[in-house]
Design an enzyme around this catalytic site. Structure first.
Site, PDB file in Angstrom:
ATOM      1  N   HIS A  92      38.509  80.816 -12.373  1.00 21.80           N
ATOM      2  CA  HIS A  92      38.939  79.437 -12.557  1.00 21.80           C
ATOM      3  C   HIS A  92      40.348  79.388 -13.149  1.00 21.80           C
ATOM      4  O   HIS A  92      40.764  80.294 -13.874  1.00 21.80           O
ATOM      5  CB  HIS A  92      37.953  78.686 -13.455  1.00 21.80           C
ATOM      6  CG  HIS A  92      36.623  78.478 -12.819  1.00 21.80           C
ATOM      7  ND1 HIS A  92      36.348  77.407 -12.000  1.00 21.80           N
ATOM      8  CD2 HIS A  92      35.488  79.223 -12.856  1.00 21.80           C
ATOM      9  CE1 HIS A  92      35.093  77.485 -11.576  1.00 21.80           C
ATOM     10  NE2 HIS A  92      34.554  78.584 -12.075  1.00 21.80           N
ATOM     11  N   HIS A 150      36.163  84.929  -7.783  1.00 20.30           N
ATOM     12  CA  HIS A 150      35.605  83.905  -8.677  1.00 20.30           C
ATOM     13  C   HIS A 150      36.387  83.885  -9.982  1.00 20.30           C
ATOM     14  O   HIS A 150      36.054  84.569 -10.950  1.00 20.30           O
ATOM     15  CB  HIS A 150      34.124  84.166  -8.959  1.00 20.30           C
ATOM     16  CG  HIS A 150      33.421  82.977  -9.545  1.00 20.30           C
ATOM     17  ND1 HIS A 150      32.445  82.276  -8.878  1.00 20.30           N
ATOM     18  CD2 HIS A 150      33.575  82.333 -10.735  1.00 20.30           C
ATOM     19  CE1 HIS A 150      32.022  81.274  -9.626  1.00 20.30           C
ATOM     20  NE2 HIS A 150      32.697  81.301 -10.765  1.00 20.30           N
ATOM     21  N   GLU A 187      23.008  79.353 -11.140  1.00 21.99           N
ATOM     22  CA  GLU A 187      23.453  79.848 -12.444  1.00 21.99           C
ATOM     23  C   GLU A 187      22.578  79.238 -13.530  1.00 21.99           C
ATOM     24  O   GLU A 187      21.736  79.910 -14.118  1.00 21.99           O
ATOM     25  CB  GLU A 187      24.928  79.491 -12.659  1.00 21.99           C
ATOM     26  CG  GLU A 187      25.486  79.959 -13.994  1.00 21.99           C
ATOM     27  CD  GLU A 187      26.887  79.416 -14.258  1.00 21.99           C
ATOM     28  OE1 GLU A 187      27.585  80.010 -15.098  1.00 21.99           O
ATOM     29  OE2 GLU A 187      27.277  78.393 -13.653  1.00 21.99           O
ATOM     30  N   HIS A 201      29.304  76.560  -6.361  1.00 25.46           N
ATOM     31  CA  HIS A 201      28.507  77.222  -7.383  1.00 25.46           C
ATOM     32  C   HIS A 201      27.033  76.870  -7.166  1.00 25.46           C
ATOM     33  O   HIS A 201      26.705  75.768  -6.734  1.00 25.46           O
ATOM     34  CB  HIS A 201      28.888  76.741  -8.777  1.00 25.46           C
ATOM     35  CG  HIS A 201      30.190  77.267  -9.290  1.00 25.46           C
ATOM     36  ND1 HIS A 201      31.348  77.244  -8.563  1.00 25.46           N
ATOM     37  CD2 HIS A 201      30.503  77.825 -10.491  1.00 25.46           C
ATOM     38  CE1 HIS A 201      32.330  77.766  -9.293  1.00 25.46           C
ATOM     39  NE2 HIS A 201      31.844  78.119 -10.473  1.00 25.46           N
ATOM     40  N   ASP A 216      34.908  84.642 -13.679  1.00 26.53           N
ATOM     41  CA  ASP A 216      34.655  83.247 -14.026  1.00 26.53           C
ATOM     42  C   ASP A 216      35.779  82.700 -14.909  1.00 26.53           C
ATOM     43  O   ASP A 216      36.714  82.098 -14.402  1.00 26.53           O
ATOM     44  CB  ASP A 216      33.290  83.111 -14.702  1.00 26.53           C
ATOM     45  CG  ASP A 216      32.682  81.724 -14.548  1.00 26.53           C
ATOM     46  OD1 ASP A 216      33.240  80.905 -13.794  1.00 26.53           O
ATOM     47  OD2 ASP A 216      31.634  81.462 -15.169  1.00 26.53           O
TER      48      ASP A 216
END
Length: 348
Positions: A19, A17, A204, A201, A282
Site C-alpha cells: 500500500h 501487495h 483476511e 482483498h 502490506d
C-alpha cells in the site's frame, strides 16, 4: 543451520501487495512529520513498530487511525516522489524487479487538487522512481469497501482512463466486515473491461465466503491475503485449479492478529496444495518487515528450500501485470539464481 545458502536478495521476484502510505520508511515518516509540524503518537515514533490487533472493530479503528496519521505527513508533490523513490530503492535492494503499489486516490485528493491530479502525480512519481532504480512499477487503484459502491465506480472509471498509462489493476481494501465484495461488482466490471487486473482483498478478517465472493462476483485474478481460504478445502482446490494467486503477507497477518504466530500463517499448506502464492508486505511502515524478510521467513519458518523459494518467486512474477519482456527476464533470472551454487553463509 545451513552452512551455504543462495542469497535471497539476489533472487528476482515481484512484489504485488504493497500500500502507498504503508510503503514509507519509518525514518522518512519521522522526518516529514517534523518538517510539516505533524505530531506523531509514541507508537509511530519511539515505540515503533506499533503493537496492533485488528480482529475487532476497535483494533481496526486504531490501525486505520495510525495509517491516517502517517498519510497526513504527505503534504507536497515532492513528498510523494520521495516516498515512491525510496520504495523503489527498497524493492531493488530486495531483488524485486517489479512492484505493484496500491493507492486510493480519494485519501489524498483534498491535498493534491482532486482525484485525477492525485493519480497523475502518483503515476509521474512511479515513472521517475522506475527510471532511477530500474524497478518496474505498476499502480493499482483501490476502492475503499467501507464507502459507498458508487465511489468505487468513480474510481473504476478513473482507473480505466489511465489503463495504458501505468495503472495495471483495480483493487478493494479496508475492513471486510463493513463491505462485501458482491456490492462492488459493477465497479470491477468497468475496470475489467479496460483490461485491468481484478485484485480485491478478501479472506483476511473474514472467512472463506469473502474469498468466494471475490471469485464469483469480482472475477478476481488475484486475492489480497486470502489466507482464510485454508478453512475450506474445496475453496483451496478451486484456487489451485483456477490459478488464482493469493497475495500472502505473513508479517501483516500476525501484526493484525489474523494468526497468533508466523508459523501459523498457512503459506506452506497453500503452496503444497498448488495455490499460487505471492509473498507481500502490506504496510511495512506499520508492521516492520519488508519483502526480503518475507522470503527469509519462508526459508527459516516455513521450511522452503531453494527450489521452492524459486517457485514462490516465479509465482509472484507470473501473477503480476509486468510487461512480457520483463516477465521473461525475471523468470530467466530466477532460473539462473537456482542454477548458481550456494554461497557460504554471510558472504556478500
Amino acid at each position: 543451520m545451513r552452512s551455504a545458502v543462495r542469497p535471497l536478495e539476489r533472487l528476482p521476484k515481484a512484489h504485488l501487495h504493497l500500500h502507498f502510505t504503508g510503503s514509507m520508511r519509518h525514518t522518512t515518516l519521522v522526518e516529514l512529520a517534523r518538517r510539516h509540524g505533524v505530531s506523531l503518537p509514541e507508537s509511530l515514533e519511539q515505540n515503533w513498530p506499533p503493537r496492533l490487533r485488528a480482529t475487532d472493530e476497535r483494533g481496526w479503528f486504531r490501525f486505520q487511525r495510525l495509517y491516517d496519521i502517517a498519510r497526513s505527513v504527505l503534504r507536497t508533490p515532492e513528498d510523494l516522489f520521495r516516498l515512491l523513490g525510496e520504495a523503489a530503492e527498497d524493492e531493488a535492494a530486495a531483488g524485486s524487479g517489479w512492484l505493484e503499489i496500491q493507492v486510493d486516490p480519494s485519501g489524498y485528493a483534498a491535498r493534491y487538487d482532486g482525484l485525477t491530479a492525485t493519480l497523475e502525480l502518483v503515476l509521474a512519481a512511479a515513472e521517475a522512481a522506475s527510471a532511477r532504480t530500474g524497478v518496474g512499477i505498476g499502480v493499482i487503484v483501490a476502492a475503499n469497501r467501507t464507502r459507498h459502491p458508487l465511489d468505487a465506480r468513480t474510481l473504476a472509471r478513473l482507473a480505466r482512463q489511465y489503463a495504458e498509462r501505468g495503472v495495471v489493476g483495480f483493487g478493494l481494501s479496508n475492513d471486510e466486515r463493513r463491505g462485501r465484495a458482491l456490492e462492488f461488482e459493477d465497479a470491477f466490471r468497468l475496470a475489467r473491461r479496460a483490461g485491468l487486473l481484478s485484485v480485491p482483498h478478501g479472506g483476511e478478517l473474514q472467512g472463506p465466503r469473502s474469498v468466494r465472493e471475490c471469485l464469483d462476483h469480482l472475477e478476481a485474478d488475484r486475492v489480497g491475503h486470502g489466507v482464510r481460504a485454508i478453512e475450506d478445502p474445496y475453496l483451496v482446490e478451486r484456487l489451485a485449479t483456477q490459478g488464482v494467486t493469493l497475495e500472502v503477507c505473513p508479517s501483516s497477518n500476525v501484526g493484525l492478529g489474523v494468526f497468533n504466530e508466523l508459523a501459523h500463517v498457512p503459506v506452506r499448506r497453500l503452496f503444497d496444495a498448488g495455490v499460487p502464492v505471492a509473498l507481500g508486505t502490506d504496510d511495512p511502515l506499520l508492521f516492520g518487515p519488508r519483502l526480503l524478510e518475507q522470503y527469509e521467513t519462508a526459508r527459516h519458518t516455513f521450511g522452503f528450500d531453494d527450489a521452492e523459494l524459486a517457485e514462490l518467486a516465479r509465482m509472484s512474477i507470473r501473477g503480476s501485470a509486468a510487461p512480457e519482456a520483463l516477465r521473461k527476464q525475471l523468470l530467466a533470472g530466477v532460473d539462473a539464481w537456482l542454477a548458481a551454487p550456494p554461497e557460504p553463509a554471510g558472504a556478500a
